[in-house]
Design a protein around this motif. Structure first.
Motif, mmCIF file in Angstrom:
data_model
loop_
_atom_site.group_PDB
_atom_site.id
_atom_site.type_symbol
_atom_site.label_atom_id
_atom_site.label_comp_id
_atom_site.label_asym_id
_atom_site.label_seq_id
_atom_site.Cartn_x
_atom_site.Cartn_y
_atom_site.Cartn_z
ATOM 1 N N VAL A 187 46.037 37.236 29.808
ATOM 2 C CA VAL A 187 45.421 37.357 31.131
ATOM 3 C C VAL A 187 46.493 37.567 32.196
ATOM 4 C CG1 VAL A 187 43.976 36.210 32.848
ATOM 5 C CG2 VAL A 187 43.460 35.956 30.412
ATOM 6 N N VAL A 188 47.609 36.855 32.073
ATOM 7 C CA VAL A 188 48.709 37.017 33.030
ATOM 8 C C VAL A 188 49.217 38.457 33.019
ATOM 9 C CG1 VAL A 188 51.076 36.326 33.582
ATOM 10 C CG2 VAL A 188 49.398 34.594 32.907
ATOM 11 N N ILE A 189 49.381 39.017 31.821
ATOM 12 C CA ILE A 189 49.872 40.394 31.701
ATOM 13 C C ILE A 189 48.866 41.382 32.279
ATOM 14 C CG2 ILE A 189 50.478 42.212 30.064
ATOM 15 C CD1 ILE A 189 52.635 40.071 30.426
ATOM 16 N N ALA A 190 47.607 41.235 31.916
ATOM 17 C CA ALA A 190 46.583 42.160 32.411
ATOM 18 C C ALA A 190 46.449 42.075 33.927
ATOM 19 C CB ALA A 190 45.243 41.858 31.739
ATOM 20 N N ASP A 191 46.445 40.853 34.457
ATOM 21 C CA ASP A 191 46.327 40.683 35.912
ATOM 22 C C ASP A 191 47.522 41.293 36.634
ATOM 23 O OD1 ASP A 191 43.936 39.420 35.540
ATOM 24 O OD2 ASP A 191 44.679 37.391 35.933
ATOM 25 N N ALA A 192 48.711 41.138 36.054
ATOM 26 C CA ALA A 192 49.910 41.706 36.684
ATOM 27 C C ALA A 192 49.838 43.225 36.723
ATOM 28 C CB ALA A 192 51.158 41.246 35.938
ATOM 29 N N LYS A 193 49.294 43.837 35.681
ATOM 30 C CA LYS A 193 49.171 45.293 35.690
ATOM 31 C C LYS A 193 48.158 45.754 36.728
ATOM 32 C CE LYS A 193 50.819 46.447 31.079
ATOM 33 N NZ LYS A 193 50.690 47.318 29.904
ATOM 34 N N GLU A 196 56.859 33.376 34.717
ATOM 35 C CA GLU A 196 57.234 34.313 35.770
ATOM 36 C C GLU A 196 58.303 35.283 35.291
ATOM 37 O OE1 GLU A 196 57.330 36.512 39.021
ATOM 38 O OE2 GLU A 196 55.830 34.987 38.499
ATOM 39 N N ILE A 197 59.239 34.809 34.462
ATOM 40 C CA ILE A 197 60.285 35.689 33.933
ATOM 41 C C ILE A 197 59.683 36.785 33.060
ATOM 42 C CG2 ILE A 197 62.231 35.786 32.324
ATOM 43 C CD1 ILE A 197 63.092 33.037 33.423
ATOM 44 N N GLN A 198 58.757 36.400 32.173
ATOM 45 C CA GLN A 198 58.144 37.386 31.285
ATOM 46 C C GLN A 198 57.263 38.365 32.061
ATOM 47 O OE1 GLN A 198 56.626 36.001 27.429
ATOM 48 N NE2 GLN A 198 57.495 34.000 27.881
ATOM 49 N N ARG A 199 56.564 37.858 33.046
ATOM 50 C CA ARG A 199 55.731 38.733 33.883
ATOM 51 C C ARG A 199 56.609 39.758 34.612
ATOM 52 N NH1 ARG A 199 54.261 39.032 39.172
ATOM 53 N NH2 ARG A 199 52.116 39.692 39.663
ATOM 54 N N SER A 200 57.704 39.291 35.186
ATOM 55 C CA SER A 200 58.614 40.188 35.915
ATOM 56 C C SER A 200 59.257 41.195 34.972
ATOM 57 C CB SER A 200 59.689 39.375 36.636
ATOM 58 O OG SER A 200 59.111 38.505 37.593
ATOM 59 N N ALA A 201 59.616 40.752 33.762
ATOM 60 C CA ALA A 201 60.226 41.659 32.788
ATOM 61 C C ALA A 201 59.243 42.758 32.390
ATOM 62 C CB ALA A 201 60.680 40.883 31.558
#
Length: 361
Positions: A82-88, A219-224
């Motif tokens: 969900v974090v990845i999809a929301d970030a996109k 947050e690090i993985q999301r930013s990466a």
């Protein structure tokens, strides 16, 4: 209370005298008092259920707002997918994706297999100057129109769309009745935070000795992922040394002698909408191969690698290359998703296919 006695003659006669006049006024007052009393009783009788209902509605609203605020303000509590999809959706496609120097502006769509397999920076370098791409694969999601429309609304217009999975075959748009019957969709719309208590408990239990570090890791993985233009290595599902499956890895569900032929529906609501957008924004559509693990499906003949089929001219829609590639288990971190080494191989193969096709000349 005064009540006229109808059997007495004087009472009946006095109706037209001064005395009956006073009596009528008194009777009218009594009736008014009775009606007012009954209205008061009715209002009093209504109060016992109105007050609790109002209190429940206020309490429900307060709880909903509190949970929604926690859901928005504490995104690290959500599952990684969900974090990845929301970030996109919220960051990647709403920023400036392309510049004036990008002659070929490319968006690549798919589900989590693509998410783990396509490295846009390496694809750009391999295809050549003026080529800029984004991996818009979404974990657990096969519908690409919502994120495409979000990108277009933000002013990010591609020249080419690469689809690793075709559109669906639904011929009618979902109506109100369909939404109401879809319990999951309805619950997600009304209560987007419905899994927050469970996710919070899991996050705390799994990271009880390193809560602050866990928050930073998210947050690090999301930013990466954002820095890599959508590519993300799904390490959490890897359970083998070196993030690679054993060479003899196989599953009972594998069909090593059966080819998984890609089916492209001729008509559907999604295709009609996609073609409408393609005509409006003037981009081309290419269906490109995804991949399977060796042994999961039969390898395709080498002749399929050079296939280029046009299925529509206005807008231009073409099928490029084989229906899929096959790769050894060592390039996979789990049965479905590639490890970083596998992502490099798949990206290189896709770049070669794009170069040889002449679609970007």
């Amino acid at each position: 209370m005064y009540k006229p006695r109808r059997r007495q003659t004087s009472d009946r006669i006095s109706l037209v005298s001064e005395t009956p006049e006073r009596t009528t006024v008194m009777a009218g007052s009594s009736l008014s008092s009775t009606a007012a009393s009954e209205q008061s009783k009715t209002a009093t009788a209504a109060t016992p259920w109105l007050m609790p209902v109002a209190a429940f509605v206020v309490l429900l609203g307060a709880v909903w707002l509190s949970l929604y605020a926690a859901y928005v303000l504490l995104p690290f509590l959500r599952p990684g997918s969900v974090v990845i999809a929301d970030a996109k959706f919220d960051t990647l496609v709403k920023g400036a994706m392309f510049g004036p120097q990008d002659r070929n502006r490319v968006m690549v769509f798919g589900h989590s297999k693509l998410l783990s397999a396509l490295r846009p920076r390496e694809l750009d370098a391999a295809v050549g100057p003026g080529f800029r791409s984004y991996n818009l694969g979404l974990p657990g999601e096969v519908h690409f129109l919502p994120i495409l429309e979000a990108a277009l609304s933000a002013g990010n217009v591609p020249t080419h769309l690469l689809l690793t999975i075709p559109w669906d075959d639904k011929r009618e748009a979902a109506g109100f009745a369909d939404v109401v019957r879809d319990d999951n969709a309805l619950a997600s719309t009304l209560f987007p935070f419905r899994n927050l208590p469970r996710d919070t408990a899991l996050f705390v239990v799994q990271n009880r000795n390193r809560l602050s570090d866990a928050v930073r890791d998210v947050e690090i993985q999301r930013s990466a992922m954002l820095n890599d233009r959508g590519w993300y290595f799904i390490k959490s599902q890897s359970h083998y040394p070196g993030d690679r499956l054993p060479d003899d890895y196989a599953l009972p569900a594998d069909h090593p002698a059966r080819a998984e032929i890609r089916v492209i529906p001729e008509k559907s609501v999604a295709r009609a909408r996609l073609e409408q957008l393609a005509r409006q924004y003037r981009f081309q559509i290419l269906l490109v191969p995804l991949f399977f693990r060796a042994g999961e499906a039969a390898p395709l003949p080498p002749a399929d690698n050079a296939k280029l089929t046009t299925i529509s001219d206005h807008p231009l829609i073409r099928v490029l290359g084989p229906d899929y590639f096959t790769y050894p288990p060592a390039l996979f971190a789990d049965p479905q998703h590639m490890n970083p080494a596998g992502a490099q191989v798949y990206t290189a193969d896709l770049a070669k296919l794009l170069r040889d096709s002449g679609a970007f000349d």
